[in-house]
Design an enzyme around this catalytic site. Structure first.
Site, PDB file in Angstrom:
ATOM      1  N   TYR A  85       0.823  -1.199   0.000  1.00 29.80           N
ATOM      2  CA  TYR A  85       0.000   0.000   0.000  1.00 29.80           C
ATOM      3  C   TYR A  85       0.861   1.254   0.000  1.00 29.80           C
ATOM      4  CZ  TYR A  85       0.763   0.935   5.014  1.00 29.80           C
ATOM      5  OH  TYR A  85       1.317   1.226   6.227  1.00 29.80           O
ATOM      6  N   CYS A  86       0.231   2.340  -0.441  1.00 25.62           N
ATOM      7  CA  CYS A  86       0.821   3.675  -0.364  1.00 25.62           C
ATOM      8  C   CYS A  86      -0.303   4.606   0.066  1.00 25.62           C
ATOM      9  CB  CYS A  86       1.459   4.078  -1.701  1.00 25.62           C
ATOM     10  SG  CYS A  86       0.315   4.170  -3.092  1.00 25.62           S
ATOM     11  N   ALA A  87      -0.313   5.830  -0.398  1.00 26.57           N
ATOM     12  CA  ALA A  87      -1.379   6.755  -0.015  1.00 26.57           C
ATOM     13  C   ALA A  87      -2.686   6.428  -0.738  1.00 26.57           C
ATOM     14  CB  ALA A  87      -0.961   8.199  -0.289  1.00 26.57           C
TER      15      ALA A  87
END
Length: 126
Positions: A85-87
């Site tokens: 995941y990231c933003a």
């Protein structure tokens, strides 16, 4: 002529099967939470910046910023499912594609990122 056609069809089918086998799965944060709740051996990879990670993160995640993934790939286990995941899912999608090209089997991209996770009311660590 028919023999060449059959060989060509088999080669295309083989390439397509290889491409399909080497792909990751996009999932939303609700499905990611269910995955984490049911599979205890998921490697949770955060590919954001250290500053983003300090502000908020998913419990149990390992930070390897996107610009360090290639250098630190040995820290990402191949024998376990990997949830990235990231933003908002763009950087994590790039890393998911990179890992599948490197032979990682079960790779998931949380396409709505930690923003979607938070919007769903799931817990974050600060």
């Amino acid at each position: 002529m028919i023999r060449k056609f059959i060989i060509a069809v088999l080669m295309v089918a083989s390439l397509a099967a290889t491409a399909l086998a080497a792909s990751y799965r996009n999932i939303g944060s609700a499905e990611a939470k269910a995955l984490l709740d049911t599979k205890r051996n998921v490697f949770l990879l955060d590919v954001r910046t250290p500053d983003e990670y300090r502000q908020a993160r998913l419990s149990g995640s390992v930070l390897i910023p996107i610009n360090e993934v290639e250098r630190r790939i040995a820290q990402i286990p191949k024998g376990r499912p990997v949830l990235i995941y990231c933003a908002v899912g763009s950087r994590s999608g790039l890393v998911a594609g990179y890992l599948t090209q490197r032979g990682y089997g079960e790779v998931y991209n949380m396409h709505d990122g930690i923003v979607g996770w938070y919007r769903n009311g799931f817990p974050i660590t600060r």
